[in-house]
Design a protein around this motif. Structure first.
Motif, short mmCIF file in Angstrom:
data_model
loop_
_atom_site.label_atom_id
_atom_site.label_comp_id
_atom_site.label_asym_id
_atom_site.label_seq_id
_atom_site.Cartn_x
_atom_site.Cartn_y
_atom_site.Cartn_z
N GLY A 57 0.96 -1.18 -0.07
CA GLY A 57 -0.03 -0.15 -0.03
C GLY A 57 0.69 1.46 0.09
N ILE A 58 0.40 2.32 -0.91
CA ILE A 58 1.19 3.52 -0.83
C ILE A 58 0.00 4.51 -0.65
N MET A 100 0.20 -6.34 -12.86
CA MET A 100 0.10 -6.31 -11.54
C MET A 100 -1.47 -5.38 -11.14
N PRO A 101 -2.39 -6.15 -10.52
CA PRO A 101 -3.47 -5.42 -10.05
C PRO A 101 -3.23 -4.48 -9.05
N LEU A 129 -0.55 -4.17 -5.57
CA LEU A 129 -0.63 -2.67 -5.12
C LEU A 129 -1.92 -2.26 -4.75
N ILE A 130 -1.96 -1.13 -3.84
CA ILE A 130 -2.99 -0.25 -3.56
C ILE A 130 -2.45 1.16 -3.51
N ILE A 131 -2.78 2.00 -4.19
CA ILE A 131 -2.46 3.35 -3.93
C ILE A 131 -3.64 4.15 -3.77
N ALA A 132 -3.21 5.10 -2.50
CA ALA A 132 -4.30 5.92 -2.18
C ALA A 132 -3.87 7.41 -1.99
N SER A 133 -4.30 8.51 -2.47
CA SER A 133 -4.00 9.79 -2.65
C SER A 133 -4.91 10.76 -2.24
N GLN A 136 -10.63 -7.27 -4.26
CA GLN A 136 -10.36 -7.52 -5.63
C GLN A 136 -8.67 -7.54 -5.93
N VAL A 137 -7.75 -6.82 -5.20
CA VAL A 137 -6.45 -6.87 -5.51
C VAL A 137 -6.11 -8.33 -5.29
#
Length: 192
Positions: free
Chosen positions: A9-10, A112-113, A76-80, A179-180
């Protein structure tokens, strides 16, 4: 669990733990309940990354650790947060550092998901931030998951215990983690 696939996670903001980082933790926890190891690079971690310089021949141990984790990841999960209609500079800087993987067998986020989360104080920036994240993930050869969470933090509040005031938002964040996790087994981390 040490040999379980990894979801990285980013996201977050510099300073105190933010709504963005709290949302990311919820999504990562959902992936963890699916049997995945998780690793969070929050605002404090991203603040340690110097501005990306493509000409630099050396990297700090923080940069090396970040790139190594993404190389090892199955998803990956990206949160901004939505800053001025797009993603934050610290999230973009972290993603720019993935240029270090350009010559890998699996470059960037190839195949990559990637789950996406945008938070903003109002609705306007959530949509454009999700759109920017999707464009970046596509440019990095990743696969944005079908569902992305757009969270209006003017309405939805997070707490220090991992809770959120809107059950629908909790469901959305858990869906991203699921989902990821569902798509990650399709990834061959060796690049073959």
């Amino acid at each position: 669990m040490a040999d379980a696939p990894l979801v990285v996670g980013i996201g977050g903001t510099i300073g105190a733990v933010s709504s963005t980082e709290r949302a990311l933790r919820i999504a990562l926890d959902a992936a963890g309940r699916e049997g995945f190891r998780t690793r969070l690079f929050g605002g404090e971690d991203m603040a340690r990354l110097p501005l990306y310089d493509p000409r630099s021949t050396t990297r700090t141990h923080h940069e090396q650790d970040f790139v190594a984790a993404v190389r090892d990841a199955s998803a990956l999960i990206i949160a901004s947060p939505g800053y001025h209609g797009s993603i934050s500079g610290v999230v973009k800087n972290a993603l720019d550092l993935l240029e270090e993987t350009a010559k890998d067998a699996r470059p960037y986020l190839a195949d990559m998901p990637v789950g996406l989360i945008a938070t903003a104080y109002g609705w306007q920036a959530t949509g454009s931030t999700i759109a920017a994240l999707r464009s970046i993930v596509h440019a990095l050869r990743g696969w944005p998951t079908p569902f992305a969470a757009a969270i209006n933090t003017q309405i939805t509040k997070f707490d220090d215990q991992g809770g959120v005031t809107d059950p629908a938002v909790m469901e959305q964040l858990c869906m991203i983690g699921k989902q990821v996790a569902r798509f990650a087994p399709l990834v061959d981390r060796t690049g073959r």
